[in-house]
Structures are given as structure tokens and as C-alpha cells.
Design a protein around this motif. Structure first.
Motif, PDB file in Angstrom:
ATOM      1  N   GLY A 135       0.107 -13.750 -10.722  1.00  0.00           N
ATOM      2  CA  GLY A 135       0.181 -15.209 -10.756  1.00  0.00           C
ATOM      3  C   GLY A 135       1.500 -15.726 -11.286  1.00  0.00           C
ATOM      4  O   GLY A 135       2.188 -16.522 -10.608  1.00  0.00           O
ATOM      5  N   PRO A 136       1.903 -15.329 -12.500  1.00  0.00           N
ATOM      6  CA  PRO A 136       3.198 -15.798 -13.008  1.00  0.00           C
ATOM      7  C   PRO A 136       4.375 -15.399 -12.124  1.00  0.00           C
ATOM      8  O   PRO A 136       5.306 -16.203 -11.936  1.00  0.00           O
ATOM      9  CB  PRO A 136       3.296 -15.125 -14.379  1.00  0.00           C
ATOM     10  CG  PRO A 136       1.900 -14.819 -14.779  1.00  0.00           C
ATOM     11  CD  PRO A 136       1.150 -14.573 -13.516  1.00  0.00           C
ATOM     12  N   ILE A 137       4.350 -14.187 -11.572  1.00  0.00           N
ATOM     13  CA  ILE A 137       5.473 -13.736 -10.743  1.00  0.00           C
ATOM     14  C   ILE A 137       5.583 -14.590  -9.481  1.00  0.00           C
ATOM     15  O   ILE A 137       6.685 -14.967  -9.063  1.00  0.00           O
ATOM     16  CB  ILE A 137       5.324 -12.237 -10.410  1.00  0.00           C
ATOM     17  CG1 ILE A 137       5.592 -11.413 -11.674  1.00  0.00           C
ATOM     18  CG2 ILE A 137       6.257 -11.818  -9.280  1.00  0.00           C
ATOM     19  CD1 ILE A 137       5.301  -9.939 -11.532  1.00  0.00           C
ATOM     20  N   ARG A 138       4.459 -14.950  -8.886  1.00  0.00           N
ATOM     21  CA  ARG A 138       4.523 -15.815  -7.704  1.00  0.00           C
ATOM     22  C   ARG A 138       4.991 -17.222  -8.082  1.00  0.00           C
ATOM     23  O   ARG A 138       5.822 -17.819  -7.380  1.00  0.00           O
ATOM     24  CB  ARG A 138       3.173 -15.886  -6.993  1.00  0.00           C
ATOM     25  CG  ARG A 138       3.269 -16.617  -5.642  1.00  0.00           C
ATOM     26  CD  ARG A 138       2.035 -16.452  -4.803  1.00  0.00           C
ATOM     27  NE  ARG A 138       1.768 -15.060  -4.451  1.00  0.00           N
ATOM     28  CZ  ARG A 138       2.354 -14.403  -3.443  1.00  0.00           C
ATOM     29  NH1 ARG A 138       3.257 -15.011  -2.687  1.00  0.00           N
ATOM     30  NH2 ARG A 138       2.027 -13.142  -3.195  1.00  0.00           N
ATOM     31  N   ALA A 139       4.481 -17.743  -9.188  1.00  0.00           N
ATOM     32  CA  ALA A 139       4.899 -19.085  -9.613  1.00  0.00           C
ATOM     33  C   ALA A 139       6.396 -19.125  -9.894  1.00  0.00           C
ATOM     34  O   ALA A 139       7.091 -20.083  -9.509  1.00  0.00           O
ATOM     35  CB  ALA A 139       4.099 -19.500 -10.844  1.00  0.00           C
ATOM     36  N   TRP A 140       6.915 -18.102 -10.570  1.00  0.00           N
ATOM     37  CA  TRP A 140       8.346 -18.060 -10.851  1.00  0.00           C
ATOM     38  C   TRP A 140       9.152 -17.907  -9.564  1.00  0.00           C
ATOM     39  O   TRP A 140      10.208 -18.526  -9.412  1.00  0.00           O
ATOM     40  CB  TRP A 140       8.651 -16.910 -11.801  1.00  0.00           C
ATOM     41  CG  TRP A 140       8.164 -17.134 -13.195  1.00  0.00           C
ATOM     42  CD1 TRP A 140       8.022 -18.332 -13.841  1.00  0.00           C
ATOM     43  CD2 TRP A 140       7.764 -16.127 -14.127  1.00  0.00           C
ATOM     44  NE1 TRP A 140       7.559 -18.136 -15.112  1.00  0.00           N
ATOM     45  CE2 TRP A 140       7.387 -16.799 -15.326  1.00  0.00           C
ATOM     46  CE3 TRP A 140       7.677 -14.732 -14.084  1.00  0.00           C
ATOM     47  CZ2 TRP A 140       6.938 -16.112 -16.456  1.00  0.00           C
ATOM     48  CZ3 TRP A 140       7.233 -14.057 -15.209  1.00  0.00           C
ATOM     49  CH2 TRP A 140       6.865 -14.731 -16.374  1.00  0.00           C
ATOM     50  N   SER A 141       8.678 -17.076  -8.633  1.00  0.00           N
ATOM     51  CA  SER A 141       9.391 -16.894  -7.363  1.00  0.00           C
ATOM     52  C   SER A 141       9.511 -18.222  -6.632  1.00  0.00           C
ATOM     53  O   SER A 141      10.590 -18.576  -6.120  1.00  0.00           O
ATOM     54  CB  SER A 141       8.657 -15.869  -6.489  1.00  0.00           C
ATOM     55  OG  SER A 141       8.638 -14.595  -7.086  1.00  0.00           O
ATOM     56  N   ILE A 142       8.425 -18.975  -6.585  1.00  0.00           N
ATOM     57  CA  ILE A 142       8.442 -20.280  -5.920  1.00  0.00           C
ATOM     58  C   ILE A 142       9.415 -21.231  -6.622  1.00  0.00           C
ATOM     59  O   ILE A 142      10.245 -21.891  -5.977  1.00  0.00           O
ATOM     60  CB  ILE A 142       7.021 -20.878  -5.887  1.00  0.00           C
ATOM     61  CG1 ILE A 142       6.129 -20.046  -4.960  1.00  0.00           C
ATOM     62  CG2 ILE A 142       7.053 -22.344  -5.437  1.00  0.00           C
ATOM     63  CD1 ILE A 142       4.654 -20.393  -5.042  1.00  0.00           C
ATOM     64  N   GLU A 143       9.333 -21.302  -7.936  1.00  0.00           N
ATOM     65  CA  GLU A 143      10.212 -22.199  -8.693  1.00  0.00           C
ATOM     66  C   GLU A 143      11.676 -21.849  -8.476  1.00  0.00           C
ATOM     67  O   GLU A 143      12.525 -22.736  -8.259  1.00  0.00           O
ATOM     68  CB  GLU A 143       9.864 -22.107 -10.179  1.00  0.00           C
ATOM     69  CG  GLU A 143      10.749 -22.964 -11.073  1.00  0.00           C
ATOM     70  CD  GLU A 143      10.519 -22.696 -12.554  1.00  0.00           C
ATOM     71  OE1 GLU A 143      11.412 -23.038 -13.357  1.00  0.00           O
ATOM     72  OE2 GLU A 143       9.464 -22.143 -12.917  1.00  0.00           O
ATOM     73  N   ILE A 144      12.003 -20.578  -8.546  1.00  0.00           N
ATOM     74  CA  ILE A 144      13.392 -20.141  -8.380  1.00  0.00           C
ATOM     75  C   ILE A 144      13.902 -20.465  -6.984  1.00  0.00           C
ATOM     76  O   ILE A 144      15.005 -21.010  -6.806  1.00  0.00           O
ATOM     77  CB  ILE A 144      13.514 -18.635  -8.675  1.00  0.00           C
ATOM     78  CG1 ILE A 144      13.286 -18.370 -10.175  1.00  0.00           C
ATOM     79  CG2 ILE A 144      14.871 -18.095  -8.234  1.00  0.00           C
ATOM     80  CD1 ILE A 144      13.047 -16.901 -10.503  1.00  0.00           C
ATOM     81  N   ARG A 159      21.223 -16.419  -9.746  1.00  0.00           N
ATOM     82  CA  ARG A 159      20.211 -17.447  -9.535  1.00  0.00           C
ATOM     83  C   ARG A 159      18.828 -16.879  -9.233  1.00  0.00           C
ATOM     84  O   ARG A 159      17.815 -17.526  -9.528  1.00  0.00           O
ATOM     85  CB  ARG A 159      20.646 -18.373  -8.380  1.00  0.00           C
ATOM     86  CG  ARG A 159      21.892 -19.192  -8.627  1.00  0.00           C
ATOM     87  CD  ARG A 159      21.659 -20.291  -9.659  1.00  0.00           C
ATOM     88  NE  ARG A 159      20.689 -21.283  -9.212  1.00  0.00           N
ATOM     89  CZ  ARG A 159      21.014 -22.398  -8.542  1.00  0.00           C
ATOM     90  NH1 ARG A 159      22.295 -22.651  -8.265  1.00  0.00           N
ATOM     91  NH2 ARG A 159      20.093 -23.266  -8.194  1.00  0.00           N
ATOM     92  N   VAL A 160      18.772 -15.679  -8.642  1.00  0.00           N
ATOM     93  CA  VAL A 160      17.476 -15.150  -8.204  1.00  0.00           C
ATOM     94  C   VAL A 160      17.161 -13.803  -8.856  1.00  0.00           C
ATOM     95  O   VAL A 160      16.195 -13.671  -9.607  1.00  0.00           O
ATOM     96  CB  VAL A 160      17.403 -15.026  -6.668  1.00  0.00           C
ATOM     97  CG1 VAL A 160      16.018 -14.538  -6.237  1.00  0.00           C
ATOM     98  CG2 VAL A 160      17.720 -16.356  -6.004  1.00  0.00           C
ATOM     99  N   LEU A 164      14.408 -13.830 -11.962  1.00  0.00           N
ATOM    100  CA  LEU A 164      13.040 -13.327 -11.819  1.00  0.00           C
ATOM    101  C   LEU A 164      12.831 -12.081 -12.672  1.00  0.00           C
ATOM    102  O   LEU A 164      11.790 -11.925 -13.332  1.00  0.00           O
ATOM    103  CB  LEU A 164      12.744 -13.005 -10.354  1.00  0.00           C
ATOM    104  CG  LEU A 164      11.333 -12.474 -10.078  1.00  0.00           C
ATOM    105  CD1 LEU A 164      10.265 -13.468 -10.524  1.00  0.00           C
ATOM    106  CD2 LEU A 164      11.163 -12.117  -8.607  1.00  0.00           C
ATOM    107  N   THR A 165      13.805 -11.207 -12.686  1.00  0.00           N
ATOM    108  CA  THR A 165      13.688  -9.982 -13.473  1.00  0.00           C
ATOM    109  C   THR A 165      13.585 -10.284 -14.964  1.00  0.00           C
ATOM    110  O   THR A 165      12.761  -9.692 -15.677  1.00  0.00           O
ATOM    111  CB  THR A 165      14.894  -9.069 -13.212  1.00  0.00           C
ATOM    112  OG1 THR A 165      14.966  -8.763 -11.816  1.00  0.00           O
ATOM    113  CG2 THR A 165      14.775  -7.767 -13.978  1.00  0.00           C
TER     114      THR A 165
END
Length: 427
Positions: A135-144, A159-160, A164-165
Motif C-alpha cells: 500500500g505505501p509503496i503504491r501510494a508513494w509511486s503515484i505521488e512521485i 526525482r524517482v 522511492l527507495t
């Protein structure tokens, strides 16, 4: 160092020079070769002419290069003959037990201590834990991705890949999210070669490492008093096999978790953009069959190979492929070469999203030392690309990627890209 191969020169000159070198004079352990992107040519010759090759003179001392896939596997699986223990030399070509920037960690241990310590943190990477982290990884991916500029150049790494890492690594370690970029800075210091502009002396490197260890010493004491839910520091601080470990082992394991969590995923994410830009037909293939995304992580790990090598030390006199290796000899397993082995991977230099045997890659090691975070790396890479495919028709690489100057990390300090347009009305 073999001065005949230590200069940065044009690729055509390298090819001519390599062809003229006697095989015994080849020294592939030179950061310049990897920075220039031409070390693979040296590995190709070694695989053909001397797959178990002795280099008598290098800046790291004498060493054996193991360059064929089957031989790398054989050495990795024979932990009795080929040791990872720091006291015997450790796991990189540069490591030495008496150097202050190399510390004991479970990756540089042999059984049974390796097994005991690895078992402590393994639950943090279980399938059940990945469901929680998804969940958090998908939310962060979308935000980024939603925050990226359209129609203007930017650095994809910053930037990416790093963003994310860093967030994921902070969550995994129970480290404050607002300071997540410190983890990346510390990781870069830990793998940096001394003598560079950033770290002219060992004292400069140790100063940054101490900053990291001081921060985690505070977290360690806090977790010993009040363990959190499922972060790695809480696991280490509460389990019998690790809660009383010497401070040097704690610092070594912190180093391992930060570097392992940063470099593998970060450089694979960046490498995936490079790969799809260089092989656009593979991106088209993926768009036409989204089920192929399950093969993305293994193939990008094979093609990119974020860790160039691991090192072992012979515990006794032995023979490999007819070559006599003496007790105490340094044995370097070149993962990049094994992942380009033509006897295993057809058209090995090409990135192929549907490669049928991509999972035979060596990028994460094999046997007991296979990377414990493999599932998490896959989750981050796959999730990010699922969201990229919804948003952008293409990510264009604007110039030849800058490569890391290292004999250990195979990555990109920066990658200048642009995104011309965004899909409309897609979710």
C-alpha cells in the motif's frame, strides 16, 4: 595497477588494446572500465579464454576472476571451501578485516552465524509483510510520478529512483521519513572509493559513517526499551541471536541493510528506464501484454546487475576448472559477467522483457547468501512500472547515462530524461 589498461580512452582504442593484451595481463578490477561501460568486453574475452583467471597485479592485490555462470554458482554454493567471513577477507574485492570502513555483518559471515542472524530479519521480507508494504509503496509511486514535470528535462535518479527507495528503506528500518534522504547519503558514503572528490581520505568517509551509526545507536537503544511493530531494528534489538551483538556487528548490519536496500533497487529502477529507452520494442511488447510485467524485475536485474561482484576467500587449496587456487586466495565472482554468459542467456547483451530464463540471473546471489530483500525489490520495481504504464507513453533518455565509478556498484549517479506527454483520462 596494470597501467596498460588504466586510462580512460575511446571505446575503439580499448577494443584494440584489449585484443593485444596477453591474457595474463588482463586486470578487469578497475573502476574506470565500469564507468566507461566497457568492462563487458574484458569479461567476454575471459569467459572464452580463461573463465578462471588469475590477475597477479592490481590495486586490490592478486585475485582470481570467476566469469562463467556455472562456476559462479559452484563457488557460491560451496561455503566450506569459499568463505565469506570478514576475518578471512569479506565479500568485496576491496574488503579487509583490518580496515576501519569494513565491519562484520551477516553477509560477511559463514554458517552457522550467518544462518542465525539472517533468520532474525527474514520475517521482514515475508509474503505477508510484502502485502503490508504494498500500500505505501503504491501510494508513494503515484505521488512521485504525479509530481514529475512534463515537457522539460529532469534527473530521474533524484526525482524517482532515490525518492522511492529512500521512503521504502526508511519504512523498513523504522527510520523517520522526514530524514529518509540521509539513508541515501550514508549509503553512498559507505560504498564510495577513497580518493574521490567526495571522499579524499578515509577520515572523510569515516566521518559520514559515524554520523549514520550515531543516529542508529539512538534508535537501537529506543527499540531495546520499546520495540516497534515490524521494523528491522526492532527485530535485531529483540531476538536472542542479535540483541547482544557487539556494536561493530550492529553497525555492520546497519551498513548492509542500508546499502542493500538502496543500491539494488535504486539502480535497477534507473536501469529499467535506460533499458526501455534503448530497446523500445520491449516496451511495446509489455504494453501489448501486461502480464509480462512479472518478468520485468528478473530481466532488469540480469541486464543491469546492480552489484558487480561478490568476493570469497579460499579456505584450503582447491582446483576449479583445472586452475589451482591456494588457501587464502581472493576469489571474485563477477555477477555482471555471469549474467552475460552466452551459454546460459541467448543474446545476453539485449534486454528482453519475455526472456524465458531471466530468473536464472545471478544479480542477487545464489544459495544461502541470496539477497534477503529480493521480494521487496520486485515489489518496488513492479509497482512503479504498473503506475508508469498508466501515465506516460514514453520516458526519453536525453543523453548517454552517467555511470558510477566503482568496481562494486553498477549504477547511475544521474539520468537526464524528459516526458513529452501524459495519458489523458487513464486511471
Amino acid at each position: 595497477m596494470d597501467t596498460s589498461t588504466s586510462r580512460i580512452i575511446e571505446s575503439s582504442e580499448y577494443s584494440e588494446e584489449l585484443g593485444q593484451l596477453p591474457i595474463e595481463r588482463i586486470n578487469v578490477a578497475q573502476a574506470e572500465l565500469f564507468q566507461a561501460g566497457i568492462a563487458s568486453r574484458y569479461f567476454e574475452r575471459l569467459r572464452k579464454e580463461a573463465p578462471v583467471h588469475y590477475c597477479a597485479d592490481s590495486m586490490f592485490g592478486p585475485y582470481w576472476s570467476i566469469t562463467k555462470h556455472e562456476d559462479i554458482e559452484a563457488v557460491e554454493l560451496d561455503t566450506a571451501t569459499y568463505s565469506s567471513e570478514l576475518a578471512n577477507g569479506g565479500v568485496t574485492i576491496a574488503s579487509h578485516p583490518n580496515e576501519p570502513d569494513f565491519l562484520p555483518a551477516f553477509i560477511s559471515m559463514d554458517p552457522p552465524r550467518h544462518t542465525q542472524q539472517r533468520r532474525v530479519i527474514a520475517p521482514a521480507f515475508s509474503p505477508e509483510r510484502m502485502e503490508v508494504l504494498a500500500g505505501p509503496i503504491r501510494a508513494w509511486s503515484i505521488e512521485i510520478l504525479e509530481g514529475l514535470p512534463i515537457g522539460e528535462p529532469f534527473d530521474w535518479v533524484d526525482r524517482v529512483s532515490i525518492e522511492l527507495t529512500a521512503r521504502t528503506l526508511a519504512l523498513l528500518l523504522g527510520f523517520p521519513q522526514e530524514r529518509s534522504r540521509d539513508l541515501i547519503r550514508w549509503s553512498e558514503a559507505m560504498v564510495a572509493m577513497v580518493g574521490t572528490e567526495a571522499f579524499p581520505t578515509i577520515a572523510d568517509k569515516l566521518r559520514v559513517m559515524k554520523e549514520c551509526f550515531d543516529a542508529f545507536d539512538d534508535i537501537w537503544e529506543e527499540r531495546r526499551r520499546s520495540p516497534a511493530d515490524a521494523d528491522l531494528i526492532s527485530m535485531l534489538a529483540t531476538q536472542p541471536a542479535t540483541r547482544n551483538m557487539p556494536r561493530s556487528e550492529l553497525h555492520g548490519n546497519i551498513l548492509l541493510l542500508i546499502v542493500g536496500g538502496n543500491d539494488t533497487t535504486r539502480n535497477s529502477i534507473t536501469g529499467s528506464v535506460v533499458a526501455f529507452d534503448r530497446f523500445p520494442s520491449e516496451l511495446k511488447k509489455l504494453r501489448n501484454d501486461l502480464a509480462l510485467i512479472g518478468n520485468l524485475t528478473p530481466e532488469i536485474l540480469r541486464w543491469q546487475t546492480p552489484a558487480l561482484h561478490m568476493r570469497r576467500t579460499a579456505t584450503c587449496d582447491t582446483v576449479l576448472k583445472g586452475q589451482r587456487i591456494a588457501k587464502g586466495d581472493k576469489v571474485v565472482l563477477w555477477y555482471l559477467s555471469g549474467n552475460r554468459d552466452e551459454d546460459v542467456f541467448e543474446r545476453a547483451d539485449q534486454f528482453m522483457i519475455d526472456r524465458p530464463n531471466a530468473r536464472r540471473h545471478l544479480a542477487l546471489g545464489v544459495g544461502i547468501h541470496r539477497c534477503v530483500g529480493a521480494r521487496l525489490a520486485d515489489l518496488q520495481i513492479r509497482t512503479l512500472w504498473e503506475e508508469i504504464l498508466k501515465r506516460f507513453p514514453r520516458i526519453e533518455v536525453l543523453q548517454e547515462p552517467e555511470r558510477t565509478r566503482s568496481t562494486f556498484i553498477h549504477g547511475y549517479p544521474a539520468l537526464k530524461v524528459s516526458i513529452a506527454e501524459r495519458y489523458r483520462d487513464r486511471s
